[in-house]
Design a protein around this motif. Sequence first.
Motif, PDB file in Angstrom:
ATOM      1  N   LEU A 142       0.839  -1.195   0.000  1.00 21.92           N
ATOM      2  CA  LEU A 142       0.000   0.000   0.000  1.00 21.92           C
ATOM      3  C   LEU A 142       0.878   1.251   0.000  1.00 21.92           C
ATOM      4  O   LEU A 142       0.588   2.221  -0.724  1.00 21.92           O
ATOM      5  CB  LEU A 142      -0.917  -0.007   1.219  1.00 21.92           C
ATOM      6  N   GLY A 143       1.947   1.241   0.794  1.00 22.42           N
ATOM      7  CA  GLY A 143       2.856   2.389   0.815  1.00 22.42           C
ATOM      8  C   GLY A 143       3.507   2.629  -0.528  1.00 22.42           C
ATOM      9  O   GLY A 143       3.644   3.777  -0.979  1.00 22.42           O
ATOM     10  N   ARG A 144       3.909   1.552  -1.206  1.00 23.69           N
ATOM     11  CA  ARG A 144       4.520   1.701  -2.521  1.00 23.69           C
ATOM     12  C   ARG A 144       3.506   2.221  -3.543  1.00 23.69           C
ATOM     13  O   ARG A 144       3.847   3.020  -4.420  1.00 23.69           O
ATOM     14  CB  ARG A 144       5.111   0.371  -2.977  1.00 23.69           C
ATOM     15  N   ALA A 145       2.269   1.762  -3.434  1.00 23.82           N
ATOM     16  CA  ALA A 145       1.224   2.242  -4.342  1.00 23.82           C
ATOM     17  C   ALA A 145       0.975   3.735  -4.140  1.00 23.82           C
ATOM     18  O   ALA A 145       0.813   4.493  -5.107  1.00 23.82           O
ATOM     19  CB  ALA A 145      -0.063   1.456  -4.126  1.00 23.82           C
ATOM     20  N   LEU A 146       0.967   4.178  -2.894  1.00 14.72           N
ATOM     21  CA  LEU A 146       0.761   5.592  -2.598  1.00 14.72           C
ATOM     22  C   LEU A 146       1.925   6.422  -3.136  1.00 14.72           C
ATOM     23  O   LEU A 146       1.724   7.495  -3.726  1.00 14.72           O
ATOM     24  CB  LEU A 146       0.606   5.790  -1.085  1.00 14.72           C
ATOM     25  N   VAL A 150       1.691   9.424  -6.060  1.00 11.37           N
ATOM     26  CA  VAL A 150       2.202  10.789  -5.917  1.00 11.37           C
ATOM     27  C   VAL A 150       3.207  11.098  -7.020  1.00 11.37           C
ATOM     28  O   VAL A 150       3.257  12.221  -7.547  1.00 11.37           O
ATOM     29  CB  VAL A 150       2.832  10.980  -4.519  1.00 11.37           C
ATOM     30  N   ALA A 151       4.000  10.096  -7.403  1.00 10.41           N
ATOM     31  CA  ALA A 151       4.938  10.288  -8.511  1.00 10.41           C
ATOM     32  C   ALA A 151       4.196  10.484  -9.826  1.00 10.41           C
ATOM     33  O   ALA A 151       4.641  11.237 -10.699  1.00 10.41           O
ATOM     34  CB  ALA A 151       5.883   9.091  -8.602  1.00 10.41           C
ATOM     35  N   ARG A 152       3.079   9.843  -9.973  1.00  6.03           N
ATOM     36  CA  ARG A 152       2.309   9.861 -11.227  1.00  6.03           C
ATOM     37  C   ARG A 152       1.654  11.215 -11.474  1.00  6.03           C
ATOM     38  O   ARG A 152       1.595  11.691 -12.610  1.00  6.03           O
ATOM     39  CB  ARG A 152       1.266   8.749 -11.146  1.00  6.03           C
ATOM     40  N   GLY A 176      11.089   9.531  -3.100  1.00  2.62           N
ATOM     41  CA  GLY A 176      11.578   8.161  -3.015  1.00  2.62           C
ATOM     42  C   GLY A 176      10.612   7.286  -2.254  1.00  2.62           C
ATOM     43  O   GLY A 176      10.420   6.104  -2.575  1.00  2.62           O
ATOM     44  N   GLU A 177       9.980   7.876  -1.244  1.00  2.27           N
ATOM     45  CA  GLU A 177       8.962   7.163  -0.469  1.00  2.27           C
ATOM     46  C   GLU A 177       8.039   8.186   0.166  1.00  2.27           C
ATOM     47  O   GLU A 177       8.499   9.091   0.870  1.00  2.27           O
ATOM     48  CB  GLU A 177       9.616   6.298   0.612  1.00  2.27           C
ATOM     49  N   PHE A 178       6.747   8.058  -0.100  1.00  3.16           N
ATOM     50  CA  PHE A 178       5.791   8.967   0.521  1.00  3.16           C
ATOM     51  C   PHE A 178       5.480   8.462   1.923  1.00  3.16           C
ATOM     52  O   PHE A 178       5.225   7.272   2.122  1.00  3.16           O
ATOM     53  CB  PHE A 178       4.501   9.047  -0.300  1.00  3.16           C
ATOM     54  N   PRO A 179       5.518   9.338   2.936  1.00  2.00           N
ATOM     55  CA  PRO A 179       5.321   8.875   4.319  1.00  2.00           C
ATOM     56  C   PRO A 179       3.921   8.333   4.565  1.00  2.00           C
ATOM     57  O   PRO A 179       2.931   8.980   4.211  1.00  2.00           O
ATOM     58  CB  PRO A 179       5.588  10.133   5.150  1.00  2.00           C
ATOM     59  N   LEU A 180       3.855   7.139   5.163  1.00  2.38           N
ATOM     60  CA  LEU A 180       2.585   6.530   5.545  1.00  2.38           C
ATOM     61  C   LEU A 180       2.718   5.993   6.965  1.00  2.38           C
ATOM     62  O   LEU A 180       2.952   4.794   7.180  1.00  2.38           O
ATOM     63  CB  LEU A 180       2.194   5.413   4.578  1.00  2.38           C
ATOM     64  N   PRO A 214       0.202  18.693  -0.735  1.00  5.58           N
ATOM     65  CA  PRO A 214      -1.210  18.935  -0.405  1.00  5.58           C
ATOM     66  C   PRO A 214      -1.980  17.691   0.017  1.00  5.58           C
ATOM     67  O   PRO A 214      -3.198  17.639  -0.165  1.00  5.58           O
ATOM     68  CB  PRO A 214      -1.766  19.519  -1.698  1.00  5.58           C
ATOM     69  N   LEU A 215      -1.294  16.695   0.555  1.00  9.62           N
ATOM     70  CA  LEU A 215      -2.007  15.559   1.129  1.00  9.62           C
ATOM     71  C   LEU A 215      -1.174  14.932   2.228  1.00  9.62           C
ATOM     72  O   LEU A 215       0.052  15.000   2.230  1.00  9.62           O
ATOM     73  CB  LEU A 215      -2.352  14.505   0.066  1.00  9.62           C
ATOM     74  N   ARG A 216      -1.899  14.334   3.179  1.00  7.17           N
ATOM     75  CA  ARG A 216      -1.284  13.588   4.273  1.00  7.17           C
ATOM     76  C   ARG A 216      -2.061  12.289   4.427  1.00  7.17           C
ATOM     77  O   ARG A 216      -3.276  12.241   4.195  1.00  7.17           O
ATOM     78  CB  ARG A 216      -1.323  14.381   5.582  1.00  7.17           C
ATOM     79  N   ALA A 217      -1.359  11.237   4.830  1.00  7.06           N
ATOM     80  CA  ALA A 217      -1.993   9.927   4.954  1.00  7.06           C
ATOM     81  C   ALA A 217      -1.557   9.268   6.256  1.00  7.06           C
ATOM     82  O   ALA A 217      -0.443   9.489   6.748  1.00  7.06           O
ATOM     83  CB  ALA A 217      -1.626   9.040   3.772  1.00  7.06           C
ATOM     84  N   HIS A 218      -2.453   8.447   6.813  1.00  9.05           N
ATOM     85  CA  HIS A 218      -2.181   7.724   8.060  1.00  9.05           C
ATOM     86  C   HIS A 218      -2.967   6.414   7.998  1.00  9.05           C
ATOM     87  O   HIS A 218      -4.166   6.425   7.717  1.00  9.05           O
ATOM     88  CB  HIS A 218      -2.630   8.563   9.258  1.00  9.05           C
ATOM     89  N   LEU A 219      -2.304   5.308   8.250  1.00  7.01           N
ATOM     90  CA  LEU A 219      -2.947   3.997   8.226  1.00  7.01           C
ATOM     91  C   LEU A 219      -3.226   3.545   9.654  1.00  7.01           C
ATOM     92  O   LEU A 219      -2.331   3.544  10.506  1.00  7.01           O
ATOM     93  CB  LEU A 219      -2.060   2.974   7.519  1.00  7.01           C
ATOM     94  N   LEU A 220      -4.452   3.169   9.920  1.00  9.58           N
ATOM     95  CA  LEU A 220      -4.876   2.716  11.243  1.00  9.58           C
ATOM     96  C   LEU A 220      -5.231   1.238  11.183  1.00  9.58           C
ATOM     97  O   LEU A 220      -6.010   0.815  10.314  1.00  9.58           O
ATOM     98  CB  LEU A 220      -6.083   3.525  11.732  1.00  9.58           C
ATOM     99  N   ARG A 221      -4.666   0.457  12.111  1.00  5.56           N
ATOM    100  CA  ARG A 221      -4.937  -0.995  12.162  1.00  5.56           C
ATOM    101  C   ARG A 221      -5.862  -1.263  13.350  1.00  5.56           C
ATOM    102  O   ARG A 221      -5.468  -1.149  14.496  1.00  5.56           O
ATOM    103  CB  ARG A 221      -3.625  -1.760  12.320  1.00  5.56           C
TER     104      ARG A 221
END
Length: 558
Positions: A142-146, A150-152, A176-180, A214-221
């Motif tokens: 999921l992190g790689r997809a995000l 963002v690169a796209r 290189g890696e979007f923070p998640l 202009p975006l922030r993401a957080h994954l909750l388990r």
Amino acid sequence: MTVMGFVEEELAQMWAEILGATDVALGSHWQALGGRPETVRTLADRIDEELGARVEPEGLLDAGTLEGMSRLVRGAMTAGKAGAAPAAAGPAGPRAGARPERPALSFAQQRLWFMQQIDPDTTLYNVPTVLRLRGALDHGRLGRALTALVARHEVLRTTYRASSGVPHQAVAAAPGEFPLPTTDLTAAAEPAAEAARIAAEVGAYVFDLAADLPLRAHLLRLGAEDHHLVVTFHHIAIDGWSVEIFFRELGELYGDPGTGTGSGTGPGTGGEPALQYADYAVWQRERLQGDTLDALTAHWRSVLGDDPQALAVPTDHPRPRHRSFRGAVATRDLGPELTARLREFGRAERGTLNMTLLAGFQALLAGWSGTEDVTVGIPVAGRTRPELQELLGCLINMVPVRVGLGGDPAFRSLLARTRTALLDASAQQELPFDKLVEALVSRRSRDFLPVFRVMFSFLKEQSDPVFAGLEHCSLDLTGPQDTAKYDLSLYAQESGAGVALTLEYDTDLFGPETPAALLAAYEQTLHDAITFPDGPVLDLPAVRFRPSGTERNTHRDR
């Protein structure tokens, strides 16, 4: 292939792309597949561009079915071959890479940037979302997809900086890696409550447009197979149409085994899209000047007049000198039976469910306000060209829909007036609302709502994204409900179970009783209007809305 078969096949493909429909047959009806006035305009433009046939959006809406539209298009094509004047070539569309080193903001972005400069701590233009994911989620994937997403899309990695007070877009290199960041809530006493608290915190992030993406993401388990992906966008980079594109593509990238490994770079495109938002912004500014701008401005002046006055509904409290933008919501559901009746009535009257709901709302506003002149703001997608359908960014625009209720019209007549006004507004949607205000309104300030103070938005049934290997995904676009951009904003969300109504209201102006009573009166107005469509609509009991037990509903501010 015969000419008839070609036309129908081409139209079916256009329907599928514009409406997102998967099964378009000859008897398919535009409205039944979620067609709206602004998408009718898009269809007409595509027919003109791809088939060389000039047809009017109103004619397409009248035809209704794919078969009927095909006959209309074939007739236009035949007329052209018989010697009729060919349709004029449409204006050149936006081109990839056609921009300066420091591209200007689009008109919509400029307004949002300006508002953020006035109040740097505002979260009014945040767009918070929650994607609920059930199943065995691969966090790394999921992190790689995000990161790939963002690169796209450049607009997701653009900041907004000013030189001598003039803002421009600054596109950063692909990360290189979007923070998640991930938070495990499985040990929390109440995981759902804790998830809601964290989601609210992410949704309330204050963006620094000059420094923050202009975006922030957080994954909750919340459990072994229960996750919430919380994403908050700033409106300067996104609109509702784009949010669906974002999560659809995120699901496609998650399902691409090459994502993040160097062997796959995007859903079916081989990397970044050919057209980026900055290209669109440059094109928009080049296009909206000279004769084009003059013609659009003249049209809206003919509709609204000079210095148009916003509809003033009675309020519970006097209007404050400065707006706080504090808001709350009231909700109500129109059941499947009434929704079906409204849809069929609209179809019989050559209208859509959207038009029928809007006509009922206009009747209620007229009766409540004691006026025969009602102007309501309507959001339009702004994607009037085929190349803009899949563009990620803020293209949405607001247009005023003005309808007169003079002459004591029946509901049938009011629906016809609404239909004409809505199609006309959609056809002229290209003028940015700020440019309209600049041309027509003499008094402008942050605390003054020009042209309209009441908004109506019809939302089509939402398609949830698909993530490979996950059992269920659902997207919640409601976000926080404690702000209000207008005095009243009515959202009508279509679903298989009917229409869900959400009325957002300014708490400086209204207590909770009035919006709740207004929704009840609205439902009754719709029921009575289609039950007695030939009597004067302003004589319907529910239209004469007055909040029961309220003496204070008398404040007016013109």
